[in-house]
Design a protein around this motif. Structure first.
Motif, mmCIF file in Angstrom:
data_model
loop_
_atom_site.group_PDB
_atom_site.id
_atom_site.type_symbol
_atom_site.label_atom_id
_atom_site.label_comp_id
_atom_site.label_asym_id
_atom_site.label_seq_id
_atom_site.Cartn_x
_atom_site.Cartn_y
_atom_site.Cartn_z
ATOM 1 N N PRO A 234 0.779 -1.234 0.000
ATOM 2 C CA PRO A 234 0.000 0.000 0.000
ATOM 3 C C PRO A 234 0.817 1.295 0.000
ATOM 4 C CG PRO A 234 -0.333 -1.304 2.020
ATOM 5 C CD PRO A 234 0.837 -1.875 1.301
ATOM 6 N N GLY A 235 0.057 2.383 -0.133
ATOM 7 C CA GLY A 235 0.644 3.708 0.033
ATOM 8 C C GLY A 235 0.634 4.543 -1.222
ATOM 9 N N PRO A 236 0.963 5.803 -1.077
ATOM 10 C CA PRO A 236 1.171 6.634 -2.253
ATOM 11 C C PRO A 236 2.544 6.313 -2.840
ATOM 12 C CG PRO A 236 1.558 7.921 -0.256
ATOM 13 C CD PRO A 236 1.193 6.536 0.193
ATOM 14 N N LYS A 237 2.724 6.535 -4.135
ATOM 15 C CA LYS A 237 4.026 6.242 -4.764
ATOM 16 C C LYS A 237 4.388 7.360 -5.726
ATOM 17 C CE LYS A 237 7.656 3.928 -6.019
ATOM 18 N NZ LYS A 237 8.476 5.138 -5.776
ATOM 19 N N LEU A 238 5.659 7.711 -5.716
ATOM 20 C CA LEU A 238 6.138 8.685 -6.689
ATOM 21 C C LEU A 238 6.662 7.947 -7.913
ATOM 22 C CD1 LEU A 238 8.114 11.171 -4.385
ATOM 23 C CD2 LEU A 238 5.758 11.375 -5.236
ATOM 24 N N TYR A 239 6.072 8.257 -9.059
ATOM 25 C CA TYR A 239 6.557 7.710 -10.321
ATOM 26 C C TYR A 239 7.200 8.859 -11.091
ATOM 27 C CZ TYR A 239 3.402 3.846 -9.163
ATOM 28 O OH TYR A 239 2.770 2.809 -8.529
ATOM 29 N N CYS A 240 8.429 8.665 -11.559
ATOM 30 C CA CYS A 240 9.059 9.734 -12.337
ATOM 31 C C CYS A 240 9.181 9.255 -13.780
ATOM 32 C CB CYS A 240 10.390 10.141 -11.746
ATOM 33 S SG CYS A 240 11.446 8.803 -11.211
ATOM 34 N N VAL A 241 8.588 10.006 -14.668
ATOM 35 C CA VAL A 241 8.425 9.563 -16.045
ATOM 36 C C VAL A 241 9.238 10.466 -16.973
ATOM 37 C CG1 VAL A 241 6.734 8.910 -17.791
ATOM 38 C CG2 VAL A 241 6.073 8.915 -15.373
ATOM 39 N N SER A 242 10.064 9.837 -17.823
ATOM 40 C CA SER A 242 10.909 10.619 -18.730
ATOM 41 C C SER A 242 10.990 9.941 -20.090
ATOM 42 C CB SER A 242 12.314 10.759 -18.131
ATOM 43 O OG SER A 242 12.948 9.492 -18.086
ATOM 44 N N GLY A 243 11.680 10.587 -21.011
ATOM 45 C CA GLY A 243 11.825 10.043 -22.363
ATOM 46 C C GLY A 243 10.783 10.622 -23.297
ATOM 47 N N HIS A 244 10.312 9.763 -24.238
ATOM 48 C CA HIS A 244 9.365 10.238 -25.259
ATOM 49 C C HIS A 244 7.944 10.229 -24.738
ATOM 50 C CE1 HIS A 244 12.730 8.861 -28.051
ATOM 51 N NE2 HIS A 244 12.711 10.175 -28.078
ATOM 52 N N ILE A 245 7.631 11.196 -23.910
ATOM 53 C CA ILE A 245 6.343 11.232 -23.258
ATOM 54 C C ILE A 245 5.825 12.671 -23.313
ATOM 55 C CG2 ILE A 245 7.456 11.542 -20.995
ATOM 56 C CD1 ILE A 245 4.488 9.241 -21.348
ATOM 57 N N GLU A 246 4.505 12.814 -23.505
ATOM 58 C CA GLU A 246 3.946 14.167 -23.632
ATOM 59 C C GLU A 246 4.203 15.026 -22.403
ATOM 60 O OE1 GLU A 246 2.498 16.213 -25.754
ATOM 61 O OE2 GLU A 246 2.703 14.837 -27.460
ATOM 62 N N LYS A 247 3.888 14.477 -21.224
ATOM 63 C CA LYS A 247 4.040 15.271 -20.000
ATOM 64 C C LYS A 247 4.952 14.571 -18.995
ATOM 65 C CE LYS A 247 -0.514 15.571 -19.545
ATOM 66 N NZ LYS A 247 -1.796 15.806 -18.849
ATOM 67 N N PRO A 248 6.264 14.695 -19.209
ATOM 68 C CA PRO A 248 7.188 14.063 -18.271
ATOM 69 C C PRO A 248 7.082 14.735 -16.903
ATOM 70 C CG PRO A 248 8.381 15.523 -19.760
ATOM 71 C CD PRO A 248 6.959 15.497 -20.233
ATOM 72 N N VAL A 250 7.243 14.126 -12.220
ATOM 73 C CA VAL A 250 7.056 13.260 -11.050
ATOM 74 C C VAL A 250 5.573 13.253 -10.702
ATOM 75 C CG1 VAL A 250 7.721 12.781 -8.665
ATOM 76 C CG2 VAL A 250 9.335 13.915 -10.203
ATOM 77 N N TYR A 251 4.990 12.064 -10.637
ATOM 78 C CA TYR A 251 3.558 11.905 -10.366
ATOM 79 C C TYR A 251 3.361 11.130 -9.077
ATOM 80 C CZ TYR A 251 2.724 13.535 -15.100
ATOM 81 O OH TYR A 251 2.673 14.310 -16.230
ATOM 82 N N GLU A 252 2.532 11.677 -8.197
ATOM 83 C CA GLU A 252 2.187 10.947 -6.977
ATOM 84 C C GLU A 252 0.848 10.263 -7.190
ATOM 85 O OE1 GLU A 252 2.230 13.162 -3.318
ATOM 86 O OE2 GLU A 252 1.493 11.448 -2.177
ATOM 87 N N LEU A 253 0.871 8.928 -7.224
ATOM 88 C CA LEU A 253 -0.325 8.141 -7.535
ATOM 89 C C LEU A 253 -0.409 6.982 -6.546
ATOM 90 C CD1 LEU A 253 0.262 7.933 -11.405
ATOM 91 C CD2 LEU A 253 -1.395 9.406 -10.247
ATOM 92 N N PRO A 254 -1.574 6.363 -6.451
ATOM 93 C CA PRO A 254 -1.660 5.209 -5.568
ATOM 94 C C PRO A 254 -0.728 4.097 -6.068
ATOM 95 C CG PRO A 254 -3.838 5.885 -6.336
ATOM 96 C CD PRO A 254 -2.841 6.658 -7.131
ATOM 97 N N MET A 255 -0.028 3.461 -5.139
ATOM 98 C CA MET A 255 0.826 2.321 -5.486
ATOM 99 C C MET A 255 -0.001 1.287 -6.235
ATOM 100 S SD MET A 255 3.939 1.099 -4.949
ATOM 101 C CE MET A 255 4.827 1.226 -3.409
#
Ligand SMILES: Cc1cc2nc3c(=O)[nH]c(=O)nc-3n(C[C@H](O)[C@H](O)[C@H](O)COP(=O)(O)O)c2cc1C
Ligand code: SF4
Ligand code: FES
Lengths: 419, 154
Positions: A234-248, A250-255
């Motif tokens: 459980p818990g909130p999780k930070l996902y950091c998204v980079s590369g060929h992506i529209e909106k790179p 850090v996203y805080e989303l549910p694990m």
């Protein structure tokens, strides 16, 4: 989901102690100091909190071991080495929400009976160093750190220790060596750091994001926390998204949010509407996935069932313009450079693999090269002193597992068609 | 010799640790700043200040990428070429630095204005390609912005 880790970071003064307090900050510390140590560890256990540094180890278990050791003083180390390529999730906490980390560390320190803490900060974050030092000073001045925290007779001292540019110092025993003023080479285990850690004392090492969950767990209680995200993890999780992506970013989303949701729902899909070719889901050394394998819940329990790992939650998105031989080569070049040299399979194997990949990419690949890479990586896997070497072998094996034809083509054509 | 200010800074640092040896990494940073690079004299000064043998100070220091073991330019261009930066064009920037400034990885401009170091992910992958010039982050780099930024460093 209500933001926990990135709460208030839009506030330009979010790093200031008074702003943090205004938003309810440090009330969990005050509450925790009135609780028995065991009761805090019990809440963390109920919360089901797992370490966010890459391995996903249950936090309460590690803490219980360290608490049970009769040696004092005990140390709490925050791993802020953030070196896994693709990872930039701890940086917003360090730069924008330093008091969340400090509060989390003070709570954890109390739970463990640890009187001293260090934040091992990577050398490449000079801005974070200044921000943290300022925040720590503010916390001392406000009685939130020191010999008598909030007048409750509890002691916790905290300082920043700056690393000097070595990825391997993110590995917890190498981190300890480095903090002691030595080369960052991993130690043999056992003894584990919870018994014999820094300065030969019981030591807990936890990631920045892990420790930053503590105030929320104390605030809402372990049971309520365990209802956020994946039930198994459980818990909130930070996902950091980079590369060929529209909106790179850090996203805080549910694990447990799926990789597909992260990429397409939250990050706006592939940059320029191009076709997805591959994703590295958890930082450069986690197994690469092809586009038909992205319906996986991004947590520590489910990712291994889907052929990869959550790692540091660093999602690297690649469109069809990318040469995967080159990406694989670049990761091995990194690992060769960062291998600490302590054990032979990794020190030699990373160099061999880099060398073969380099010749494939430059059009000089030979017929047996793929088998040679499989043989070299097979001889590394499970035979290295720390997970860096295994990681190197696994990178090559997984690129070949999913994208072998592209490697074969490089050899057959004697060139890279992406150049 | 370290300046008086540096010695004072080092003494304060020393208080953060239970022994002098643990202050070695920060001490090398201080000496590097004072001497311009992690020179033999810098290690001599560290060794004297902390009572750590010179061979050990040097042995430890040379393990780490951020201690510079040769004289550096006045400004250090630290460009990341790891995966996220690479796939968004970092290599073009490497070429640009070579063609426009004669600046090669690990190299220095003849006028001593810039040194260049290739970095392994500096935690700015979401705004790639990225670099640090000295202690300042620059992100979403293009050839044009790179040129403008470097213009500010003399
Ligand atoms: C090569 C290597 C690099 C690592 N780098 C980091 C890192 O940068 N940050 C981190 O928190 N953990 C890193 N880890 C994991 C740590 O060894 C350790 O598991 C972690 O700090 C424990 O904290 P956690 O339980 O809160 O995740 C790394 C591990 C290895 C093998
Ligand atoms: S696996 Fe690599 S990094 Fe780990 S101890 Fe061996 S040589 Fe060092
Ligand atoms: S890959 Fe360049 S900053 Fe992370």
């Amino acid at each position: 989901m209500e933001k926990v880790l990135l709460k208030n970071i839009e506030n330009p003064n979010s790093a200031d102690v008074n702003e943090y307090k205004k938003a309810g900050g440090y009330s969990s510390l005050s509450k925790a100091l009135g609780l028995e140590r065991k009761a805090i560890i019990e809440e963390v256990k109920k919360a089901g909190l797992r370490g966010r540094g890459g391995a996903g180890f249950p936090v309460a278990m590690k803490w219980t071991f360290a608490s049970a050791d009769p040696k004092f003083p005990k140390y709490l180390l925050c791993n802020a080495d953030e070196g896994e390529p693709g990872t930039f999730k701890d940086r917003p906490i360090l730069e924008k929400n330093p008091h969340l980390l400090i509060e989390g560390m003070a709570i954890s320190g109390h739970a463990l009976g640890a009187e001293f803490g260090y934040i091992y900060l990577r050398g490449e974050y000079p801005e974070a160093k200044n921000i943290l030092n300022r925040a720590i000073k503010q916390a001392y001045d406000s009685g939130l750190l020191g010999d008598n925290i909030l007048g409750k007779g509890i002691k916790f001292h905290l300082a920043v220790h700056q690393g000097a540019g070595a990825y391997i110092c993110g590995e917890e025993t190498a981190l300890i060596e480095s903090l002691e003023g030595d080369k960052g080479q991993p130690r043999i285990k056992p003894p584990f750091p919870v018994n014999v850690g820094v300065f030969a004392k019981p030591t807990v090492v936890n990631n920045v994001e892990t420790l930053s969950n503590l105030p929320h767990i104390i605030e809402i209680g372990g049971d309520a926390y365990s209802k956020i995200g994946s039930p198994e993890c459980p818990g909130p999780k930070l996902y950091c998204v980079s590369g060929h992506i529209e909106k790179p970013g850090v996203y805080e989303l549910p694990m447990g949010t799926t990789l597909r949701e992260i990429i397409y729902t939250h990050c706006g899909g592939i940059k320029g509407g191009k076709k997805l070719k591959a994703v590295i889901p958890g930082g450069a050394t986690t197994p690469i996935l092809p586009p038909d394998k992205i319906d996986c819940p991004m947590d520590f329990v489910n990712m291994p069932k889907h052929g990869s790992m959550l790692g540091s939650g660093a999602v690297i998105v690649m469109d069809e313009s990318v040469c995967l031989v080159k990406v694989c080569y670049r990761i091995l070049k990194f690992l060769e450079h960062e291998s600490c040299g302590k054990c032979t399979p990794c020190r030699e194997g990373t160099g061999w693999l880099r060398n073969i990949l380099e010749r494939l990419e430059s059009g000089k690949g030979a017929d047996g090269d793929i088998d040679l890479m499989l043989s070299v990586s097979g001889n590394m896997m499970g035979k290295t002193f720390c997970p860096l070497g295994d990681g190197a072998a696994s990178v090559v094996q997984n690129f070949l597992k999913h994208f072998r034809p592209e490697f074969e083509e490089h050899i057959k054509d004697g060139k890279c068609k992406f150049k | 010799m370290l300046s008086e200010a540096a010695i004072k800074e080092l003494e304060e640092l020393r208080q953060k640790y239970p022994n002098a040896r643990a202050a070695l990494l920060p001490a090398i940073y201080i000496a590097q700043r004072e001497f311009g690079w992690a020179s033999p004299d810098a290690y001599e000064a560290v060794s004297e200040a902390l009572g750590v043998p010179k061979a050990i100070a040097r042995g430890v220091g040379t393990f780490y990428a951020m201690y510079k073991h040769k004289p550096m330019g006045r400004n250090i261009v630290q460009l990341c070429t790891n995966v996220s930066c690479m796939i968004l064009g970092a290599e073009k920037l490497v070429d640009f630095l070579k063609n426009k400034y004669g600046l090669e990885p690990g190299g220095i401009t003849p006028d001593g204005r810039f040194s260049m170091v290739i970095m392994e992910c500096i935690g700015a992958c979401g705004t790639a390609p990225a670099m640090l010039v000295n202690d300042d982050f620059y992100e979403n780099l293009t050839e044009k912005s790179l040129e403008e930024i470097l213009g500010k460093y003399k």
